[in-house]
Design a protein around this motif. Structure first.
Motif, PDB file in Angstrom:
ATOM      1  N   LEU A 115       0.826  -1.202   0.000  1.00 22.91           N
ATOM      2  CA  LEU A 115       0.000   0.000   0.000  1.00 22.91           C
ATOM      3  C   LEU A 115       0.862   1.255   0.000  1.00 22.91           C
ATOM      4  CD1 LEU A 115      -2.786  -1.112   2.496  1.00 22.91           C
ATOM      5  CD2 LEU A 115      -3.131  -0.523   0.093  1.00 22.91           C
ATOM      6  N   THR A 116       1.934   1.244   0.783  1.00 26.18           N
ATOM      7  CA  THR A 116       2.838   2.394   0.801  1.00 26.18           C
ATOM      8  C   THR A 116       3.470   2.601  -0.568  1.00 26.18           C
ATOM      9  OG1 THR A 116       3.327   2.263   3.175  1.00 26.18           O
ATOM     10  CG2 THR A 116       5.003   3.281   1.775  1.00 26.18           C
ATOM     11  N   GLY A 117       3.866   1.517  -1.221  1.00 25.09           N
ATOM     12  CA  GLY A 117       4.415   1.626  -2.568  1.00 25.09           C
ATOM     13  C   GLY A 117       3.404   2.213  -3.540  1.00 25.09           C
ATOM     14  N   MET A 118       2.138   1.782  -3.414  1.00 23.97           N
ATOM     15  CA  MET A 118       1.084   2.323  -4.267  1.00 23.97           C
ATOM     16  C   MET A 118       0.868   3.804  -3.991  1.00 23.97           C
ATOM     17  SD  MET A 118      -1.655  -0.788  -3.949  1.00 23.97           S
ATOM     18  CE  MET A 118      -1.325  -2.425  -4.626  1.00 23.97           C
ATOM     19  N   LEU A 119       0.901   4.180  -2.720  1.00 21.26           N
ATOM     20  CA  LEU A 119       0.708   5.579  -2.358  1.00 21.26           C
ATOM     21  C   LEU A 119       1.815   6.453  -2.946  1.00 21.26           C
ATOM     22  CD1 LEU A 119      -0.905   7.665  -0.654  1.00 21.26           C
ATOM     23  CD2 LEU A 119       0.732   7.222   1.190  1.00 21.26           C
ATOM     24  N   GLN A 120       3.047   6.022  -2.801  1.00 23.76           N
ATOM     25  CA  GLN A 120       4.155   6.792  -3.353  1.00 23.76           C
ATOM     26  C   GLN A 120       4.086   6.846  -4.874  1.00 23.76           C
ATOM     27  OE1 GLN A 120       7.855   5.333  -1.753  1.00 23.76           O
ATOM     28  NE2 GLN A 120       7.426   6.110   0.296  1.00 23.76           N
ATOM     29  N   GLY A 121       3.647   5.746  -5.466  1.00 18.78           N
ATOM     30  CA  GLY A 121       3.474   5.742  -6.914  1.00 18.78           C
ATOM     31  C   GLY A 121       2.426   6.753  -7.366  1.00 18.78           C
ATOM     32  N   GLU A 122       1.334   6.863  -6.609  1.00 20.93           N
ATOM     33  CA  GLU A 122       0.289   7.841  -6.930  1.00 20.93           C
ATOM     34  C   GLU A 122       0.811   9.270  -6.759  1.00 20.93           C
ATOM     35  OE1 GLU A 122      -2.593   7.829  -8.201  1.00 20.93           O
ATOM     36  OE2 GLU A 122      -3.292   5.765  -8.132  1.00 20.93           O
ATOM     37  N   ILE A 123       1.580   9.512  -5.695  1.00 20.72           N
ATOM     38  CA  ILE A 123       2.139  10.853  -5.496  1.00 20.72           C
ATOM     39  C   ILE A 123       3.045  11.214  -6.661  1.00 20.72           C
ATOM     40  CG2 ILE A 123       3.602  12.320  -4.058  1.00 20.72           C
ATOM     41  CD1 ILE A 123       2.713  10.718  -1.629  1.00 20.72           C
ATOM     42  N   CYS A 124       3.906  10.280  -7.044  1.00 23.96           N
ATOM     43  CA  CYS A 124       4.829  10.508  -8.155  1.00 23.96           C
ATOM     44  C   CYS A 124       4.065  10.817  -9.439  1.00 23.96           C
ATOM     45  CB  CYS A 124       5.723   9.287  -8.337  1.00 23.96           C
ATOM     46  SG  CYS A 124       7.002   9.477  -9.598  1.00 23.96           S
ATOM     47  N   ALA A 125       3.049  10.034  -9.728  1.00 28.40           N
ATOM     48  CA  ALA A 125       2.277  10.215 -10.965  1.00 28.40           C
ATOM     49  C   ALA A 125       1.554  11.550 -10.973  1.00 28.40           C
ATOM     50  CB  ALA A 125       1.280   9.071 -11.127  1.00 28.40           C
ATOM     51  N   GLN A 126       0.941  11.923  -9.847  1.00 30.22           N
ATOM     52  CA  GLN A 126       0.190  13.169  -9.798  1.00 30.22           C
ATOM     53  C   GLN A 126       1.101  14.392  -9.796  1.00 30.22           C
ATOM     54  OE1 GLN A 126      -2.969  13.458 -10.367  1.00 30.22           O
ATOM     55  NE2 GLN A 126      -3.123  11.222 -10.508  1.00 30.22           N
ATOM     56  N   CYS A 127       2.300  14.270  -9.232  1.00 27.20           N
ATOM     57  CA  CYS A 127       3.277  15.364  -9.335  1.00 27.20           C
ATOM     58  C   CYS A 127       3.606  15.633 -10.808  1.00 27.20           C
ATOM     59  CB  CYS A 127       4.555  15.032  -8.574  1.00 27.20           C
ATOM     60  SG  CYS A 127       4.430  15.251  -6.778  1.00 27.20           S
ATOM     61  N   LYS A 128       3.752  14.567 -11.580  1.00 21.87           N
ATOM     62  CA  LYS A 128       4.030  14.719 -13.015  1.00 21.87           C
ATOM     63  C   LYS A 128       2.853  15.374 -13.726  1.00 21.87           C
ATOM     64  CE  LYS A 128       7.179  10.753 -13.423  1.00 21.87           C
ATOM     65  NZ  LYS A 128       7.359   9.405 -14.019  1.00 21.87           N
ATOM     66  N   VAL A 129       1.640  14.957 -13.384  1.00 20.63           N
ATOM     67  CA  VAL A 129       0.447  15.503 -14.028  1.00 20.63           C
ATOM     68  C   VAL A 129       0.328  17.006 -13.776  1.00 20.63           C
ATOM     69  CG1 VAL A 129      -2.085  15.531 -13.968  1.00 20.63           C
ATOM     70  CG2 VAL A 129      -0.858  13.347 -14.041  1.00 20.63           C
ATOM     71  N   TRP A 130       0.460  17.402 -12.507  1.00 18.91           N
ATOM     72  CA  TRP A 130       0.283  18.806 -12.175  1.00 18.91           C
ATOM     73  C   TRP A 130       1.486  19.648 -12.588  1.00 18.91           C
ATOM     74  CZ3 TRP A 130      -4.136  21.225 -10.759  1.00 18.91           C
ATOM     75  CH2 TRP A 130      -5.224  20.395 -10.502  1.00 18.91           C
ATOM     76  N   ARG A 131       2.659  19.027 -12.622  1.00 20.40           N
ATOM     77  CA  ARG A 131       3.829  19.728 -13.154  1.00 20.40           C
ATOM     78  C   ARG A 131       3.617  20.077 -14.628  1.00 20.40           C
ATOM     79  NH1 ARG A 131       6.650  21.951 -15.880  1.00 20.40           N
ATOM     80  NH2 ARG A 131       8.910  21.991 -16.122  1.00 20.40           N
ATOM     81  N   LYS A 132       3.050  19.168 -15.368  1.00 18.55           N
ATOM     82  CA  LYS A 132       2.785  19.410 -16.788  1.00 18.55           C
ATOM     83  C   LYS A 132       1.711  20.473 -16.967  1.00 18.55           C
ATOM     84  CE  LYS A 132       1.704  16.943 -21.091  1.00 18.55           C
ATOM     85  NZ  LYS A 132       1.401  15.610 -21.693  1.00 18.55           N
ATOM     86  N   ARG A 133       0.696  20.447 -16.120  1.00 15.25           N
ATOM     87  CA  ARG A 133      -0.386  21.414 -16.236  1.00 15.25           C
ATOM     88  C   ARG A 133       0.090  22.846 -15.986  1.00 15.25           C
ATOM     89  NH1 ARG A 133      -4.988  17.776 -13.015  1.00 15.25           N
ATOM     90  NH2 ARG A 133      -5.627  16.575 -14.859  1.00 15.25           N
ATOM     91  N   ALA A 134       1.040  22.997 -15.080  1.00 18.14           N
ATOM     92  CA  ALA A 134       1.544  24.331 -14.737  1.00 18.14           C
ATOM     93  C   ALA A 134       2.934  24.572 -15.325  1.00 18.14           C
ATOM     94  CB  ALA A 134       1.582  24.501 -13.221  1.00 18.14           C
ATOM     95  N   ALA A 135       3.201  23.966 -16.455  1.00 20.60           N
ATOM     96  CA  ALA A 135       4.542  24.039 -17.044  1.00 20.60           C
ATOM     97  C   ALA A 135       4.994  25.472 -17.308  1.00 20.60           C
ATOM     98  CB  ALA A 135       4.588  23.222 -18.336  1.00 20.60           C
TER      99      ALA A 135
END
Length: 361
Positions: free
Chosen positions: A129-149
């Motif tokens: 579960l912790t691995g999944m949580l960190q994976g979600e954080i990583c993925a969403q950081c990429k998503v929002w980083r792209k949105r506010a590029a």
């Protein structure tokens, strides 16, 4: 001073990013996730609102600060609702003094919603579960980083989660729920904050002990035959330490609540079974408060000090993972290098008379 200098964004960027955030907040999964928590524990939702308001006075720009003051004065009944604070103030990046931390907040919101609805229902081991949580954080950081590029690139900044390779410590990593995380954000170059607040870098080391539970209580009585109670180890850390609770059982749970974080200081003694909804916060609010509230979470002056704070009491093999969330593209490399140096420091300490090797105890 032109508009971009004052707000860090163009008018079009403000409109576009506000619309994106509004859509994210109003998306069906986000509404469902909030509704579940509101139904199960209204008191927790209100605690999150109060903590978010308190953090906002430090995270908001001057325009955001004045908007919060006006909302609380003109519409006090609306100000009491987390939904109104979210939709009227937090969705607008111009209300924040840092575009990167605005992105972080909404990335963590989406991460929490996805984790709650997609990963918590089925029985899963804590480490997974912790691995999944960190994976979600990583993925969403990429998503929002792209949105506010646009605004992020203008400030030569980013938003990333980097996992650090702990094999560099040359010890066998355990499979328990403990993990370390460092928040590192440098706001130099961003627009002016609220009057009286300084703009500089902040490094915040954190330790978490992950626990699965079925509401309303979680078992925190675990004891290691050598190192003693997990609670004692957590409470001795020089950095902010907390339990992160995943509602996840031996059978499927159709409506789990989001991951909730409870500082060790909120757990009653002796540690046995703690009420999850007493004193806990959600993921985005906890991280935002830790990043901006020095009275809540102790900061470090450097990556090296952050690692010393994390490993000050923790067994070197105790942390299953270590990650860094930062607005610097080089954070991962710097912390990996510092961890290598820290391993050398451990070897040096092994030569002292009273030192006990944490890799063997």
């Amino acid at each position: 001073m032109d508009f971009v200098e004052k707000f860090g964004l163009t008018v079009d960027e403000i409109r576009e990013l506000t619309s994106i955030a509004e859509n994210a907040v109003d998306a069906d999964p986000a509404v469902l996730a909030r509704t579940i928590l509101d139904h199960v524990s209204p008191a927790t939702s209100q605690r999150i609102r109060r903590a978010l308001v308190a953090s906002s006075f430090k995270t908001l720009s001057e325009a955001g600060y004045m908007s919060v003051v006006q909302l609380s004065r003109d519409s006090p009944e609306e100000f009491q609702a987390p939904e109104e604070l979210l939709k009227q103030i937090l969705v607008n990046p111009a209300m924040h003094r840092s575009v990167a931390t605005w992105c972080l907040y909404f990335a963590l919101r989406d991460c929490s919603d996805n984790f709650q609805l997609n990963h918590c229902p089925s029985p899963t081991e804590e480490g997974q579960l912790t691995g999944m949580l960190q994976g979600e954080i990583c993925a969403q950081c990429k998503v929002w980083r792209k949105r506010a590029a646009g605004p992020l690139d203008r400030l030569d900044t980013t938003l990333t989660l980097k996992r650090i390779d702990l094999s560099i410590l040359e010890g066998e990593q355990e499979t328990g729920g403990d993990f370390g995380l460092v928040l590192e954000f440098d706001e130099k170059g961003n627009r002016s904050p609220t009057a009286g607040e300084s703009v500089d870098s902040r490094i915040v080391p954190l330790i978490f002990q992950a626990k699965r539970y079925v509401r309303p209580r979680a078992d925190v009585s675990q004891r290691h035959n050598v190192r003693g109670y997990q609670y004692d180890l957590l409470s001795q850390n020089p950095c902010l330490s907390a339990y992160i609770f995943y509602e996840n059982g031996t059978g499927r749970i159709d409506t789990p609540v989001p991951p909730l974080i409870k500082p060790v200081s909120k757990v009653s003694l002796p540690p046995s079974r703690t009420m999850v909804f007493e004193g806990s916060l959600d993921l985005p609010t906890y991280f935002l408060r830790a990043l901006y509230d020095e009275s809540f979470a102790a900061g470090a002056s450097s990556p090296a000090e952050a690692l010393r704070m994390i490993y000050g009491s923790a067994h070197a093999g105790q942390l299953a993972t270590l990650a860094v969330i930062s607005n610097s593209a080089t954070a991962g490399e710097r912390y990996t290098s510092e961890l290598a140096d820290f391993r050398e420091e451990i070897r040096t300490l092994q030569d002292t008379e009273h030192y006990e090797d944490p890799l063997t105890n």
